[in-house]
Design a protein around this motif. Structure first.
Motif, mmCIF file in Angstrom:
data_model
loop_
_atom_site.group_PDB
_atom_site.id
_atom_site.type_symbol
_atom_site.label_atom_id
_atom_site.label_comp_id
_atom_site.label_asym_id
_atom_site.label_seq_id
_atom_site.Cartn_x
_atom_site.Cartn_y
_atom_site.Cartn_z
ATOM 1 N N ASP A 70 0.832 -1.210 0.000
ATOM 2 C CA ASP A 70 0.000 0.000 0.000
ATOM 3 C C ASP A 70 0.865 1.259 0.000
ATOM 4 N N ALA A 73 2.309 1.635 -3.521
ATOM 5 C CA ALA A 73 1.262 2.082 -4.450
ATOM 6 C C ALA A 73 0.911 3.546 -4.204
ATOM 7 N N TRP A 74 0.809 3.939 -2.942
ATOM 8 C CA TRP A 74 0.488 5.325 -2.601
ATOM 9 C C TRP A 74 1.595 6.260 -3.078
ATOM 10 N N SER A 75 2.848 5.836 -2.944
ATOM 11 C CA SER A 75 3.980 6.642 -3.392
ATOM 12 C C SER A 75 3.929 6.865 -4.899
ATOM 13 N N PHE A 77 1.183 6.735 -6.717
ATOM 14 C CA PHE A 77 0.033 7.617 -6.937
ATOM 15 C C PHE A 77 0.424 9.077 -6.712
ATOM 16 N N GLN A 78 1.133 9.361 -5.618
ATOM 17 C CA GLN A 78 1.563 10.736 -5.328
ATOM 18 C C GLN A 78 2.424 11.284 -6.463
ATOM 19 N N SER A 79 3.304 10.436 -6.975
ATOM 20 C CA SER A 79 4.194 10.848 -8.051
ATOM 21 C C SER A 79 3.435 11.161 -9.336
ATOM 22 N N LEU A 80 2.499 10.306 -9.688
ATOM 23 C CA LEU A 80 1.790 10.461 -10.958
ATOM 24 C C LEU A 80 0.650 11.474 -10.900
ATOM 25 N N GLU A 81 -0.121 11.449 -9.836
ATOM 26 C CA GLU A 81 -1.319 12.297 -9.764
ATOM 27 C C GLU A 81 -1.055 13.693 -9.202
ATOM 28 N N HIS A 82 -0.056 13.805 -8.340
ATOM 29 C CA HIS A 82 0.181 15.090 -7.672
ATOM 30 C C HIS A 82 1.576 15.650 -7.949
#
Length: 101
Positions: A70, A73-75, A77-82
Motif C-alpha cells: 500500500d 502504491a500510494w507513493s 500515486f503521489q508521483s503520478l497524480e500530484h
C-alpha cells in the motif's frame, strides 16, 4: 474485472518453484467472485511444475506485507497524480525482501 485483469498480468511475473501462499488485498466479498479471481490468478502464475498454491484474501490492516505494498502504491500515486516524487524517490531502486513471516 479491471482489478482481476491487472492482478493476473502481474501474476505472470511471479515464479513459483515450491508450494506457496499468496496473500492479496481483500477486494471481493462474494464467494463466487473470490473463486473466479483465484482461478484466473493462479492460472496466470509462472508455475511450470504445478506446485500447490493457496490464495488468501486478507484485510491490509492486518497484514504487514500488504501494508508495505500500500505504501509503494500510494507513493506511485503521489508521483503520478500530484507530481510529488518525494516518496517514490525514497524507494526508487530499492529491493524489497521478506523480513518477517
Amino acid at each position: 474485472e479491471l482489478y482481476d485483469t491487472l492482478a493476473s498480468k502481474l501474476a505472470g511475473n511471479i515464479k513459483i518453484d515450491s508450494a506457496a501462499n499468496v496473500i492479496v488485498d481483500r477486494s471481493k466479498s462474494k464467494h463466487e467472485d473470490i473463486h473466479i479471481f483465484n482461478e484466473r490468478f493462479s492460472s496466470s502464475l509462472d508455475n511450470p511444475n504445478n506446485c500447490p498454491i493457496s490464495i488468501t484474501h486478507a484485510n491490509s490492516i492486518k497484514e504487514k506485507g500488504l501494508q508495505v505494498v500500500d505504501v509503494i502504491a500510494w507513493s506511485i500515486f503521489q508521483s503520478l497524480e500530484h507530481m510529488n516524487s518525494d516518496f517514490i524517490d525514497l524507494i526508487k531502486n530499492k529491493s524489497v525482501i521478506e523480513v518477517f513471516n
